[in-house]
Design an enzyme around this catalytic site. Structure first.
Site, PDB file in Angstrom:
ATOM      1  N   SER A 100       0.832  -1.194   0.000  1.00  0.00           N
ATOM      2  CA  SER A 100       0.000   0.000   0.000  1.00  0.00           C
ATOM      3  C   SER A 100       0.879   1.262   0.000  1.00  0.00           C
ATOM      4  O   SER A 100       1.709   1.414  -0.893  1.00  0.00           O
ATOM      5  CB  SER A 100      -0.961  -0.057   1.193  1.00  0.00           C
ATOM      6  OG  SER A 100      -2.023   0.846   1.029  1.00  0.00           O
ATOM      7  N   ASP A 114      -8.559  -4.403  -6.310  1.00  0.00           N
ATOM      8  CA  ASP A 114      -8.106  -3.665  -5.132  1.00  0.00           C
ATOM      9  C   ASP A 114      -8.926  -2.392  -4.948  1.00  0.00           C
ATOM     10  O   ASP A 114      -8.989  -1.561  -5.848  1.00  0.00           O
ATOM     11  CB  ASP A 114      -6.627  -3.310  -5.278  1.00  0.00           C
ATOM     12  CG  ASP A 114      -5.974  -2.928  -3.962  1.00  0.00           C
ATOM     13  OD1 ASP A 114      -6.554  -2.094  -3.237  1.00  0.00           O
ATOM     14  OD2 ASP A 114      -4.887  -3.441  -3.658  1.00  0.00           O
ATOM     15  N   HIS A 138      -7.467  -5.832  -0.863  1.00  0.00           N
ATOM     16  CA  HIS A 138      -6.334  -4.908  -0.883  1.00  0.00           C
ATOM     17  C   HIS A 138      -5.034  -5.695  -0.757  1.00  0.00           C
ATOM     18  O   HIS A 138      -4.692  -6.194   0.307  1.00  0.00           O
ATOM     19  CB  HIS A 138      -6.481  -3.930   0.283  1.00  0.00           C
ATOM     20  CG  HIS A 138      -5.499  -2.799   0.269  1.00  0.00           C
ATOM     21  ND1 HIS A 138      -5.044  -2.207  -0.890  1.00  0.00           N
ATOM     22  CD2 HIS A 138      -4.874  -2.137   1.289  1.00  0.00           C
ATOM     23  CE1 HIS A 138      -4.202  -1.233  -0.583  1.00  0.00           C
ATOM     24  NE2 HIS A 138      -4.088  -1.186   0.727  1.00  0.00           N
TER      25      HIS A 138
END
Length: 496
Positions: free
Chosen positions: A216, A435, A465
């Site tokens: 991320s 995602d 995610h």
């Protein structure tokens, strides 16, 4: 509502279980050597009330880093590290993990992630840290628990002048609290500062090259590191990729699109028409804006903002979809308890009413990074676009651009991060087509900006995610082969 951008898959999943359902990024100093080395005193992890000490053979240590990287011999700060030594005989070195946020604690997250990456431990010491301003590394708390709970009544999509005033006042008050708590640190928690800290860690850990796994926001941090120190890039994986070409408005629009896409996939999986299902959720949120729902928690109601937050959380992982179904059904029947529990998971609120500080550090770091300060007028002009992109999440993410860094006490550093890394070794960029938080398109943008023969894209047609450790043997095998054996997948490899 906390900004949705840059939460890690692991942080979100852990929250779901809890709920029960320096300078700008210039490449001018790429070859600067870190300050004189130091010896780390590894020992037993002590733990805290919020983060108990991990079991097993995890060790902790403290790294000393310059407060201001422009004055490397000046005042220092302490950074908390955690590691587990490699189990095999053919050790490559250290593999450094950042779990995103920004603001996620690596010290508390790494041990719980250990089983997921156990195969990598055969040849690497698994290492993570709390970045500056986070948790045990002089973590910043901008508000106490009572003030956080009070702020949950602020409308995140204001409809009147009075609500706008309250929204912006709350944002300004939050920034003032951050500045008071952080002091001098407020100007030294940028992504560039963290990247330079990483290079110091590499040196102190005794590694010639940086081997790194960023998730991320950790992908943005990895890209910035590669730009600053391209010759020191070893084996680097970037998973759940933040689009480096997107500015503040661009990130918000990307996320509106990503979360709506994930919601549509969820609705289809339950046999619903996505357009009709989304409208039913919009109708629920509008009813909550006028009248919050009662919950089983004394003194607490489900507001529109808390409901939206509760809907967001289970979209981070397909495993959370059944919890979302149950919570939405309960809300339609007049009980907001389940959505409130999901929102509390996202907001790191425990049963005693204590809140975590991930979003505090997230805001301090991102507002130092990002130069843009969209005004209310600019936001209102773009709201129709946001709402077309996502009828459910568009208004919330659009308004967030105006409130997130409103009247912030420290200026931002840049429009977008610089991640070009000519001459670096190949970097594996992993994108997931479903995602929600970091939409798939960012993976290709990251690879392109890293440069020709540097960024290598691996695509997974999945949900949630992040991709590694999410159930795809194809993804896990490709990543393991790259990190353990140096086998670089062909650019464009697809895992379905």
């Amino acid at each position: 509502m906390a900004r949705l951008v840059r939460w890690t898959a692991l942080t979100a999943a852990a929250a779901l279980l809890t709920a029960g359902c320096g300078s700008g990024s210039s490449g001018a100093d790429k070859d600067d050597e870190p300050p004189a080395s130091q010896t780390l005193d590894w020992g037993r992890c002590e733990g805290t009330a919020d983060a108990p000490a991990p079991g097993g053979d995890w060790q902790c240590a403290t790294l000393r880093a310059p407060l201001d990287w422009a004055e490397p011999d000046g005042e220092t700060i302490d950074l908390a590290l955690v590691r587990a030594r490699a189990t095999g005989d053919e050790r490559i070195g250290s593999l450094l993990f950042n779990f995103g946020g920004p603001g996620a604690s690596g010290v508390s997250t790494m041990p719980s992630y250990g089983d997921t990456v156990s195969s990598l431990r055969e040849r690497y010491d698994l290492v993570s840290w709390d970045p500056r301003g986070v948790a045990s590394s002089e973590g910043i708390r901008c508000r106490d628990d009572e003030a956080i709970e009070d702020a949950e009544s602020v409308d995140s999509t204001p409809d009147t002048a009075a609500e706008e005033q309250a929204y912006l006042k709350d944002a300004a008050d939050f920034g003032e609290g951050c500045a008071k708590a952080a002091g001098k640190l407020m100007e030294h928690v940028s992504t560039t500062d963290a990247a330079r800290d990483m290079d110091l860690m590499r040196d102190v850990l005794g590694d010639e090259k940086m081997h790194y796994f960023g998730i991320s926001y950790g992908t943005e941090l990895g890209g910035v590191y590669a730009h600053l120190f391209p010759k020191r890039v070893g084996r680097v994986v970037l998973d759940a990729v933040v689009d480096p070409a997107a500015d503040t408005m661009g990130h918000a629009e990307n996320q509106a699109r990503g979360f709506q896409r994930a919601l549509d996939d969820y609705l289809e999986s339950t046999g619903q028409d996505p357009e009709r299902g989304s409208q039913e959720i919009v109708d629920l949120l509008q009813r909550l804006d006028a009248k919050p729902l009662p919950t089983s928690t004394p003194g607490r109601e489900l507001t529109q903002t808390l409901a939206l937050t509760g809907i967001v959380l289970p979209l981070y992982s397909k495993d959370g979809w059944p919890a979302l179904t149950s919570a939405l059904e309960a809300a339609e029947e007049g009980d907001g308890s389940e959505l409130l529990a999901l929102a509390d998971g996202y907001n790191e609120r425990d049963s005693a009413g204590h809140y975590g500080t991930t979003t505090h550090a997230q805001r301090v770091i991102s507002c130092l990074d990002d130069k843009q300060r969209p005004t209310v007028a600019e936001t209102k002009k773009l709201l129709p676009t946001f709402e077309r992109v996502s009828p459910v999440f568009g208004a919330f993410l659009g308004w967030d651009t105006a409130g997130w860094c409103h009247d912030w006490p420290v200026a931002g550093q840049r429009e977008t991060p610089e991640v070009s890394a000519p001459g670096a070794a190949p970097i594996l960029v992993v994108g997931n087509t479903g995602d929600p938080a970091t939409p798939y398109e960012g993976a290709r943008e990251m690879a392109d900006e890293l440069g020709k023969d540097v960024g290598v894209v691996l695509t997974w047609k999945g949900e949630g995610h992040g991709a590694y450790g999410s159930g795809s043997a194809c993804v896990d095998s490709a990543v393991d082969g790259y990190l353990l054996k140096g086998m670089v997948p062909q650019d464009g490899t697809l895992c379905s």
